[in-house]
Design a protein around this motif. Structure first.
Motif, PDB file in Angstrom:
ATOM      1  N   SER A   5      -5.468   2.959 -54.613  1.00 49.25           N
ATOM      2  CA  SER A   5      -4.200   2.668 -54.263  1.00 49.25           C
ATOM      3  C   SER A   5      -4.037   1.414 -53.454  1.00 49.25           C
ATOM      4  N   TYR A   6      -3.314   0.635 -53.841  1.00 52.38           N
ATOM      5  CA  TYR A   6      -2.993  -0.514 -53.050  1.00 52.38           C
ATOM      6  C   TYR A   6      -1.650  -0.923 -53.077  1.00 52.38           C
ATOM      7  N   GLU A   7      -1.008  -1.383 -51.916  1.00 45.53           N
ATOM      8  CA  GLU A   7       0.291  -1.835 -51.727  1.00 45.53           C
ATOM      9  C   GLU A   7       0.566  -2.971 -50.863  1.00 45.53           C
ATOM     10  N   ILE A   8       1.473  -3.592 -51.362  1.00 44.60           N
ATOM     11  CA  ILE A   8       1.793  -5.065 -50.425  1.00 44.60           C
ATOM     12  C   ILE A   8       3.302  -5.155 -50.719  1.00 44.60           C
ATOM     13  N   VAL A   9       3.906  -5.621 -49.739  1.00 50.40           N
ATOM     14  CA  VAL A   9       5.321  -5.986 -49.574  1.00 50.40           C
ATOM     15  C   VAL A   9       5.643  -7.485 -49.775  1.00 50.40           C
ATOM     16  N   ILE A  10       6.266  -7.921 -50.668  1.00 49.94           N
ATOM     17  CA  ILE A  10       6.263  -9.389 -51.173  1.00 49.94           C
ATOM     18  C   ILE A  10       7.799  -9.798 -51.152  1.00 49.94           C
ATOM     19  N   HIS A 116       2.976  -1.531 -55.773  1.00 51.48           N
ATOM     20  CA  HIS A 116       2.162  -0.664 -55.757  1.00 51.48           C
ATOM     21  C   HIS A 116       1.054  -0.590 -57.124  1.00 51.48           C
ATOM     22  N   ALA A 117      -0.174  -0.674 -56.838  1.00 52.08           N
ATOM     23  CA  ALA A 117      -1.017  -0.754 -57.719  1.00 52.08           C
ATOM     24  C   ALA A 117      -2.058   0.462 -57.516  1.00 52.08           C
ATOM     25  N   GLU A 122     -14.774   4.402 -61.877  1.00 54.00           N
ATOM     26  CA  GLU A 122     -16.144   5.255 -61.428  1.00 54.00           C
ATOM     27  C   GLU A 122     -16.165   4.592 -60.235  1.00 54.00           C
ATOM     28  N   LYS A 123     -17.309   5.604 -59.491  1.00 49.34           N
ATOM     29  CA  LYS A 123     -17.682   5.286 -57.906  1.00 49.34           C
ATOM     30  C   LYS A 123     -18.364   3.686 -57.744  1.00 49.34           C
ATOM     31  N   ASP A 124     -19.072   3.465 -59.013  1.00 54.16           N
ATOM     32  CA  ASP A 124     -19.718   2.461 -58.727  1.00 54.16           C
ATOM     33  C   ASP A 124     -18.870   1.208 -58.784  1.00 54.16           C
ATOM     34  N   TRP A 125     -17.728   1.267 -59.234  1.00 54.81           N
ATOM     35  CA  TRP A 125     -16.924  -0.034 -59.237  1.00 54.81           C
ATOM     36  C   TRP A 125     -15.835   0.026 -58.264  1.00 54.81           C
ATOM     37  N   GLU A 126     -16.021   0.763 -57.298  1.00 55.10           N
ATOM     38  CA  GLU A 126     -15.136   0.808 -56.192  1.00 55.10           C
ATOM     39  C   GLU A 126     -14.954  -0.272 -55.487  1.00 55.10           C
ATOM     40  N   ASP A 127     -16.070  -0.820 -55.018  1.00 54.49           N
ATOM     41  CA  ASP A 127     -16.098  -2.182 -54.179  1.00 54.49           C
ATOM     42  C   ASP A 127     -15.541  -3.355 -55.080  1.00 54.49           C
ATOM     43  N   THR A 128     -15.898  -3.167 -56.324  1.00 53.59           N
ATOM     44  CA  THR A 128     -15.293  -4.399 -57.234  1.00 53.59           C
ATOM     45  C   THR A 128     -13.775  -4.465 -56.980  1.00 53.59           C
ATOM     46  N   MET A 129     -13.250  -3.086 -57.452  1.00 57.17           N
ATOM     47  CA  MET A 129     -11.875  -2.921 -57.201  1.00 57.17           C
ATOM     48  C   MET A 129     -11.080  -3.183 -55.961  1.00 57.17           C
ATOM     49  N   ASN A 130     -11.562  -2.764 -55.032  1.00 59.97           N
ATOM     50  CA  ASN A 130     -11.206  -2.983 -53.482  1.00 59.97           C
ATOM     51  C   ASN A 130     -10.993  -4.531 -53.337  1.00 59.97           C
ATOM     52  N   THR A 131     -12.105  -5.025 -53.730  1.00 59.20           N
ATOM     53  CA  THR A 131     -12.025  -6.626 -53.194  1.00 59.20           C
ATOM     54  C   THR A 131     -11.083  -7.149 -54.320  1.00 59.20           C
ATOM     55  N   PHE A 133      -8.324  -6.137 -55.943  1.00 56.24           N
ATOM     56  CA  PHE A 133      -7.018  -5.916 -55.565  1.00 56.24           C
ATOM     57  C   PHE A 133      -6.569  -6.400 -54.307  1.00 56.24           C
ATOM     58  N   THR A 134      -7.425  -6.278 -53.279  1.00 62.34           N
ATOM     59  CA  THR A 134      -7.156  -6.585 -51.946  1.00 62.34           C
ATOM     60  C   THR A 134      -6.590  -8.091 -51.900  1.00 62.34           C
ATOM     61  N   LYS A 135      -7.816  -8.938 -52.560  1.00 60.30           N
ATOM     62  CA  LYS A 135      -7.414 -10.275 -52.588  1.00 60.30           C
ATOM     63  C   LYS A 135      -6.565 -10.921 -53.522  1.00 60.30           C
ATOM     64  N   GLY A 136      -6.516 -10.228 -54.691  1.00 64.83           N
ATOM     65  CA  GLY A 136      -5.596 -10.473 -55.664  1.00 64.83           C
ATOM     66  C   GLY A 136      -4.012 -10.284 -55.584  1.00 64.83           C
ATOM     67  N   LEU A 137      -3.999  -9.279 -54.867  1.00 69.66           N
ATOM     68  CA  LEU A 137      -2.532  -8.949 -54.350  1.00 69.66           C
ATOM     69  C   LEU A 137      -1.839  -9.973 -53.426  1.00 69.66           C
ATOM     70  N   GLU A 138      -2.780 -10.218 -52.615  1.00 68.72           N
ATOM     71  CA  GLU A 138      -2.515 -11.333 -51.660  1.00 68.72           C
ATOM     72  C   GLU A 138      -2.039 -12.698 -52.412  1.00 68.72           C
ATOM     73  N   VAL A 139      -2.726 -13.033 -53.661  1.00 69.26           N
ATOM     74  CA  VAL A 139      -2.258 -14.150 -54.289  1.00 69.26           C
ATOM     75  C   VAL A 139      -1.170 -13.934 -55.019  1.00 69.26           C
ATOM     76  N   VAL A 140      -0.841 -12.736 -55.608  1.00 70.95           N
ATOM     77  CA  VAL A 140       0.409 -12.438 -56.164  1.00 70.95           C
ATOM     78  C   VAL A 140       1.324 -12.628 -55.146  1.00 70.95           C
ATOM     79  N   LYS A 141       1.325 -12.121 -54.075  1.00 71.18           N
ATOM     80  CA  LYS A 141       2.273 -12.435 -52.904  1.00 71.18           C
ATOM     81  C   LYS A 141       2.554 -14.019 -52.434  1.00 71.18           C
ATOM     82  N   SER A 142       1.548 -14.739 -52.232  1.00 67.74           N
ATOM     83  CA  SER A 142       1.797 -15.946 -52.154  1.00 67.74           C
ATOM     84  C   SER A 142       2.407 -16.966 -53.286  1.00 67.74           C
ATOM     85  N   LEU A 143       2.039 -16.584 -54.500  1.00 63.02           N
ATOM     86  CA  LEU A 143       2.510 -17.071 -55.778  1.00 63.02           C
ATOM     87  C   LEU A 143       4.094 -16.920 -55.725  1.00 63.02           C
TER      88      LEU A 143
END
Length: 148
Positions: A5-10, A116-117, A122-131, A133-143
């Motif tokens: 889960s990921y959350e950001i306030v925009i 909220h996203a 799968e566990k193997d993809w956790e790092d890819t998802m974390n990176t 979503f964390t970076k991507g949602l910051e871009v959504v916020k900025s845009l």
């Protein structure tokens, strides 16, 4: 299977955040951290087809399970699609994760939007998802906060 889960306030209204998430041009900007040149092709119908593909055209085939613009959208991932457009929804590899959900919920938060996203992966993809979503949602916020 993991649920992340990921959350950001925009500081922007829900509709503007929704538009940034799903507009063809801005979608590629915030999803670049998953795969540069990513695009989404959708018929925007519940039960229809949605494709999340990389610059070469390979990626996932999904369907929209729930659509309530601009409040929420839930995608159900069905399988893979190759660069030639051939879908794989039956292989053992795909069946291990087919049916996973990816959710985006937008909540009015005192004139701002809480995004909220949530993604099942799968566990193997956790790092890819974390990176991604964390970076991507910051871009959504900025845009959403810095465009008209």
């Amino acid at each position: 299977m993991e649920t992340l889960s990921y959350e950001i306030v925009i500081n922007a209204p829900k509709q503007k955040v929704w538009d940034v998430l799903w507009n063809q041009k801005t979608y590629s900007e915030w999803t670049q951290f998953f795969s540069p040149g990513s695009i989404m092709k959708s018929d925007w119908k519940v039960g229809g087809k949605t494709y999340f593909v990389n610059a070469e055209g390979a990626g996932m085939v999904s369907t929209i399970d729930t659509l309530e613009e601009p409040d929420q959208i839930i995608f159900k991932h069905l399988g893979m699609v190759d660069k030639d457009g051939h879908e794989d929804t039956e292989s053992m590899e795909v069946k291990q994760w087919s049916g996973c959900f990816e959710k985006y919920i937008l909540i009015d938060f005192d004139g701002k939007t809480k995004l909220h996203a949530e993604v099942q992966t799968e566990k193997d993809w956790e790092d890819t998802m974390n990176t991604g979503f964390t970076k991507g949602l910051e871009v959504v916020k900025s845009l959403a906060e810095n465009t008209i």
